[in-house]
Design a protein around this motif. Sequence first.
Motif, PDB file in Angstrom:
ATOM      1  N   GLY A 137      63.979  40.887  62.901  1.00 46.77           N
ATOM      2  CA  GLY A 137      64.007  42.181  63.583  1.00 46.77           C
ATOM      3  C   GLY A 137      62.660  42.851  63.498  1.00 46.77           C
ATOM      4  O   GLY A 137      61.651  42.239  63.136  1.00 46.77           O
ATOM      5  N   PHE A 138      62.633  44.154  63.851  1.00 51.88           N
ATOM      6  CA  PHE A 138      61.370  44.900  63.802  1.00 51.88           C
ATOM      7  C   PHE A 138      61.677  46.375  63.576  1.00 51.88           C
ATOM      8  O   PHE A 138      62.789  46.863  63.846  1.00 51.88           O
ATOM      9  N   THR A 139      60.691  47.084  63.072  1.00 45.40           N
ATOM     10  CA  THR A 139      60.805  48.517  62.847  1.00 45.40           C
ATOM     11  C   THR A 139      60.177  49.246  64.021  1.00 45.40           C
ATOM     12  O   THR A 139      58.996  49.053  64.333  1.00 45.40           O
ATOM     13  N   SER A 140      60.970  50.075  64.696  1.00 45.11           N
ATOM     14  CA  SER A 140      60.490  50.777  65.881  1.00 45.11           C
ATOM     15  C   SER A 140      59.433  51.810  65.501  1.00 45.11           C
ATOM     16  O   SER A 140      59.596  52.567  64.544  1.00 45.11           O
TER      17      SER A 140
ATOM     18  N   SER B 224      68.081  33.223  73.158  1.00 50.33           N
ATOM     19  CA  SER B 224      67.413  32.618  74.321  1.00 50.33           C
ATOM     20  C   SER B 224      66.412  33.569  74.963  1.00 50.33           C
ATOM     21  O   SER B 224      65.911  33.296  76.061  1.00 50.33           O
ATOM     22  N   GLN B 225      66.117  34.691  74.289  1.00 49.66           N
ATOM     23  CA  GLN B 225      65.167  35.658  74.805  1.00 49.66           C
ATOM     24  C   GLN B 225      63.789  35.441  74.162  1.00 49.66           C
ATOM     25  O   GLN B 225      63.695  35.134  72.982  1.00 49.66           O
ATOM     26  N   PRO B 226      62.711  35.601  74.934  1.00 52.41           N
ATOM     27  CA  PRO B 226      61.374  35.413  74.359  1.00 52.41           C
ATOM     28  C   PRO B 226      61.017  36.522  73.378  1.00 52.41           C
ATOM     29  O   PRO B 226      61.343  37.700  73.599  1.00 52.41           O
ATOM     30  N   MET B 227      60.366  36.157  72.298  1.00 54.00           N
ATOM     31  CA  MET B 227      59.906  37.094  71.279  1.00 54.00           C
ATOM     32  C   MET B 227      58.470  36.744  70.911  1.00 54.00           C
ATOM     33  O   MET B 227      58.058  35.591  71.002  1.00 54.00           O
ATOM     34  N   GLN B 228      57.736  37.758  70.464  1.00 53.88           N
ATOM     35  CA  GLN B 228      56.351  37.533  70.082  1.00 53.88           C
ATOM     36  C   GLN B 228      56.187  37.712  68.577  1.00 53.88           C
ATOM     37  O   GLN B 228      56.810  38.588  67.963  1.00 53.88           O
ATOM     38  N   VAL B 229      55.358  36.855  67.998  1.00 54.75           N
ATOM     39  CA  VAL B 229      55.091  36.857  66.559  1.00 54.75           C
ATOM     40  C   VAL B 229      53.599  37.072  66.341  1.00 54.75           C
ATOM     41  O   VAL B 229      52.767  36.522  67.081  1.00 54.75           O
ATOM     42  N   TRP B 230      53.265  37.878  65.321  1.00 55.45           N
ATOM     43  CA  TRP B 230      51.883  38.032  64.885  1.00 55.45           C
ATOM     44  C   TRP B 230      51.827  37.667  63.398  1.00 55.45           C
ATOM     45  O   TRP B 230      52.589  38.202  62.587  1.00 55.45           O
ATOM     46  N   ILE B 231      50.952  36.767  63.028  1.00 59.88           N
ATOM     47  CA  ILE B 231      50.764  36.370  61.629  1.00 59.88           C
ATOM     48  C   ILE B 231      49.306  36.642  61.278  1.00 59.88           C
ATOM     49  O   ILE B 231      48.402  36.108  61.925  1.00 59.88           O
TER      50      ILE B 231
ATOM     51  N   ILE C  31      40.147  39.131  52.210  1.00 59.21           N
ATOM     52  CA  ILE C  31      39.576  39.975  51.151  1.00 59.21           C
ATOM     53  C   ILE C  31      40.687  40.597  50.303  1.00 59.21           C
ATOM     54  O   ILE C  31      40.697  40.482  49.076  1.00 59.21           O
ATOM     55  N   ASP C  32      41.646  41.250  50.966  1.00 62.94           N
ATOM     56  CA  ASP C  32      42.762  41.874  50.234  1.00 62.94           C
ATOM     57  C   ASP C  32      43.875  40.889  49.921  1.00 62.94           C
ATOM     58  O   ASP C  32      44.828  41.242  49.212  1.00 62.94           O
ATOM     59  N   MET C  33      43.777  39.656  50.481  1.00 64.66           N
ATOM     60  CA  MET C  33      44.794  38.614  50.291  1.00 64.66           C
ATOM     61  C   MET C  33      46.179  39.105  50.742  1.00 64.66           C
ATOM     62  O   MET C  33      47.200  38.763  50.147  1.00 64.66           O
ATOM     63  N   GLN C  34      46.188  39.870  51.829  1.00 64.45           N
ATOM     64  CA  GLN C  34      47.434  40.416  52.364  1.00 64.45           C
ATOM     65  C   GLN C  34      47.926  39.529  53.509  1.00 64.45           C
ATOM     66  O   GLN C  34      47.186  39.266  54.464  1.00 64.45           O
ATOM     67  N   PHE C  35      49.164  39.057  53.404  1.00 61.54           N
ATOM     68  CA  PHE C  35      49.764  38.176  54.405  1.00 61.54           C
ATOM     69  C   PHE C  35      50.890  38.925  55.097  1.00 61.54           C
ATOM     70  O   PHE C  35      51.854  39.346  54.448  1.00 61.54           O
ATOM     71  N   ASN C  36      50.771  39.124  56.416  1.00 67.67           N
ATOM     72  CA  ASN C  36      51.755  39.888  57.181  1.00 67.67           C
ATOM     73  C   ASN C  36      52.346  39.058  58.304  1.00 67.67           C
ATOM     74  O   ASN C  36      51.624  38.305  58.976  1.00 67.67           O
ATOM     75  N   VAL C  37      53.644  39.205  58.508  1.00 63.87           N
ATOM     76  CA  VAL C  37      54.343  38.583  59.628  1.00 63.87           C
ATOM     77  C   VAL C  37      55.072  39.684  60.386  1.00 63.87           C
ATOM     78  O   VAL C  37      55.844  40.449  59.788  1.00 63.87           O
ATOM     79  N   THR C  38      54.813  39.775  61.697  1.00 66.00           N
ATOM     80  CA  THR C  38      55.406  40.821  62.526  1.00 66.00           C
ATOM     81  C   THR C  38      56.119  40.172  63.703  1.00 66.00           C
ATOM     82  O   THR C  38      55.605  39.216  64.294  1.00 66.00           O
ATOM     83  N   LEU C  39      57.290  40.699  64.051  1.00 61.01           N
ATOM     84  CA  LEU C  39      58.127  40.142  65.123  1.00 61.01           C
ATOM     85  C   LEU C  39      58.549  41.257  66.054  1.00 61.01           C
ATOM     86  O   LEU C  39      58.811  42.387  65.614  1.00 61.01           O
ATOM     87  N   ALA C  40      58.618  40.969  67.350  1.00 59.70           N
ATOM     88  CA  ALA C  40      59.054  41.978  68.323  1.00 59.70           C
ATOM     89  C   ALA C  40      59.498  41.283  69.598  1.00 59.70           C
ATOM     90  O   ALA C  40      59.075  40.157  69.877  1.00 59.70           O
ATOM     91  N   PRO C  41      60.352  41.944  70.406  1.00 60.49           N
ATOM     92  CA  PRO C  41      60.696  41.378  71.718  1.00 60.49           C
ATOM     93  C   PRO C  41      59.448  41.282  72.595  1.00 60.49           C
ATOM     94  O   PRO C  41      58.493  42.036  72.407  1.00 60.49           O
TER      95      PRO C  41
ATOM     96  N   THR D   7      56.938  44.158  74.054  1.00 63.65           N
ATOM     97  CA  THR D   7      56.890  45.271  73.116  1.00 63.65           C
ATOM     98  C   THR D   7      55.569  45.215  72.361  1.00 63.65           C
ATOM     99  O   THR D   7      55.227  44.164  71.813  1.00 63.65           O
ATOM    100  N   PRO D   8      54.809  46.327  72.306  1.00 64.64           N
ATOM    101  CA  PRO D   8      53.542  46.295  71.546  1.00 64.64           C
ATOM    102  C   PRO D   8      53.790  45.932  70.087  1.00 64.64           C
ATOM    103  O   PRO D   8      54.876  46.145  69.549  1.00 64.64           O
ATOM    104  N   LYS D   9      52.778  45.379  69.465  1.00 63.27           N
ATOM    105  CA  LYS D   9      52.897  44.974  68.071  1.00 63.27           C
ATOM    106  C   LYS D   9      53.287  46.157  67.199  1.00 63.27           C
ATOM    107  O   LYS D   9      52.572  47.159  67.142  1.00 63.27           O
ATOM    108  N   PRO D  10      54.443  46.090  66.511  1.00 64.97           N
ATOM    109  CA  PRO D  10      54.862  47.198  65.642  1.00 64.97           C
ATOM    110  C   PRO D  10      53.845  47.438  64.521  1.00 64.97           C
ATOM    111  O   PRO D  10      53.200  46.506  64.028  1.00 64.97           O
ATOM    112  N   LYS D  11      53.721  48.691  64.121  1.00 63.64           N
ATOM    113  CA  LYS D  11      52.772  49.035  63.058  1.00 63.64           C
ATOM    114  C   LYS D  11      53.250  48.526  61.705  1.00 63.64           C
ATOM    115  O   LYS D  11      52.440  48.259  60.820  1.00 63.64           O
TER     116      LYS D  11
END
Length: 642
Positions: free
Chosen positions: A169-172, A186-193, A198-208, A211-215
């Motif tokens: 899911g995603f946070t609006s 069966s609906q397309p979704m977009q993923v950002w990894i 430097i900060d060694m921060q690993f983020n995974v974001t999902l949205a329909p 839909t712009p990339k959720p913050k």
Amino acid sequence: MLLKISFWALLLKLALSATDEFTFNGFRDVNLSMDGLAGITSDGLLRLSNATMHANGHAFFPVPLRFKRSLADNVFSFSTTFVFAIFPEHPLLGTSGFTFVISPSKDFTQASENYFLGLFNRTNNGNASNHILAVEFDTWYSPEVKDIDNNHVGIDINSVISNKSHHAGFTSDDDGKFQNLILLSSQPMQVWIDYDGIDMQFNVTLAPLWTPKPKTALLSSTINLSSIILHHMYVGFSASVGTSYSYHYILGWSFKMNGINAPDLDLSSLPPLPQNLTSLEKHDKILSLWMPLAISLFVLINAVGVIIMVVRKKKFAEFHEDWELEFESNRFSYEQLYKATGGFNDKYLLGIGGFGSVYRGLLPASKVEVAVKKVSHESKQGVREFVAEIVSLGKLRHRNVVQLLGYCRRKGELILVYEYMPNGSLDNFLFNQGKPTLNWSMRFQIIKGVASGLQYLHEGWDQVVIHRDIKASNVLLDSDMNGRLGDFGLARLYEHGAAPQTTNVVGTLGFLAPELARACKVTTSSDVFAFGAFLLEVACGRRAIEPNKQEMEQVLVDWVFANWKKGMIHETRDPRLGEDYVLQELELVLKLGLFCSHPLPSARPSMRQVTQILNEVAPLPPLLPYQCHFSGIDSQLHNKPE
């Protein structure tokens, strides 16, 4: 101090650094390394799985990317985004899932299906030596691997048991509320990894899709990847299916190294998804509400007939211009080629290369077998000249040259038709462990045949034909296992005695003559250079460049030359030959390969000289160590090894 890094090793590193960023808005004509169930549909979708059960599929960017400056350094920042959709056999029943994976190898032949996601097996699951980082999109609840549910996203490190996972899911951004997403919809979704080195921060974001990339990221974790990610790694996808099947599709993909914002995808250019059963049923209900019940059957049949005619016309539409009238006898209709290949069906797919997909076909009227290659060609400039050259190439006649039968034009696409070679390409026999080994006698005959064909192209026809892409994958084998030079999609024609014109540098790394980087002018000598790399491929059973090998063995010509200096050139032969070879012929081919690979064009032989040497009409000139100093060979050594 002598330079220790060879010219070709530097060229390899430059080529790898050039691939640190890429964007695929669809995968038509994209060169990926695929196995198992993976394939590319005619619409340009990357399909990781199909209706097969208990199997895996993998698709990787074909060359490894550099994730560190050295093994001891921290991992670079990187970012990727992709669009996916999952079509299940049963709307409420998933089956394993797929992953985005970073791995030191593309070989997952030992991986298990089902909940192992095509990455691990019971023996190696959890081993630190795997050096695998994956983000899973799992649609199956497996308590044995501690899944949280049957619709989740997880971060996996060396194991199918996720370090961290969350319901999909995603946070609006509007109200801050979490909204569920059904991976099996069966609906397309977009993923950002994204990974911040430097900060060694690993983020995974999902949205329909759209839909712009959720913050707020769906998964966020601080991970030191320095012990997990090696110096060079492959990036790609893995999918697995179990007791029921799912179609896992990737519509588009971009990747960026040394940055936390991967290039944006052009969502409007992504290929269309297949229409599933549910959407078809809804569409039929809508039509039934608006269709007047009183309409007569006659009108309905005529309306359907008109629709079929319009769809058919659009489906088989071609590009025709007045100047093509002179080439009409060399043109195939798109409908003819569509029927010949079963609608460019994947089951007739012979192979996918950097310049197009090739299908096996049977022409409906003549029942002649053909090979049909679809080549992307977006530019209108130069199309007339290109078609004129294609038609001219169709007049080539030589027993060691594959005949080009004709062409077809579509929007942004050219389709070339060749005579069909039943034994496929030579590289399958050299590099595919599943194929029988070619004995030395067959290899030597293939080499002499290709040399004869290339001499014909350079000297024996009305114009000079420069092939520009000579390699084992473009040498095809007929029913009698004769080698025939094919794939003239990059060829250039010149009048005898005319100076070659400047052109774009195209071809395959490892086969490009060094002067092309400076002058950008292809000549018969640059073809000879590629032929030299081809000779070494055939004799050694190795590709011209293999990044996974040790540094001194990555570039084939350097490795063979180093062994020649030590008086051990015969040790570079293909180990699958065993002792079944003629030493004199083997050494002749290896030394001739080095001679043709000379860094100076003027020092290379012509193809006429090459054929004379192979047929023992002329001797092989002596090869001196200083002749290849541009390849990192010690230029101070002038004595030929004993």
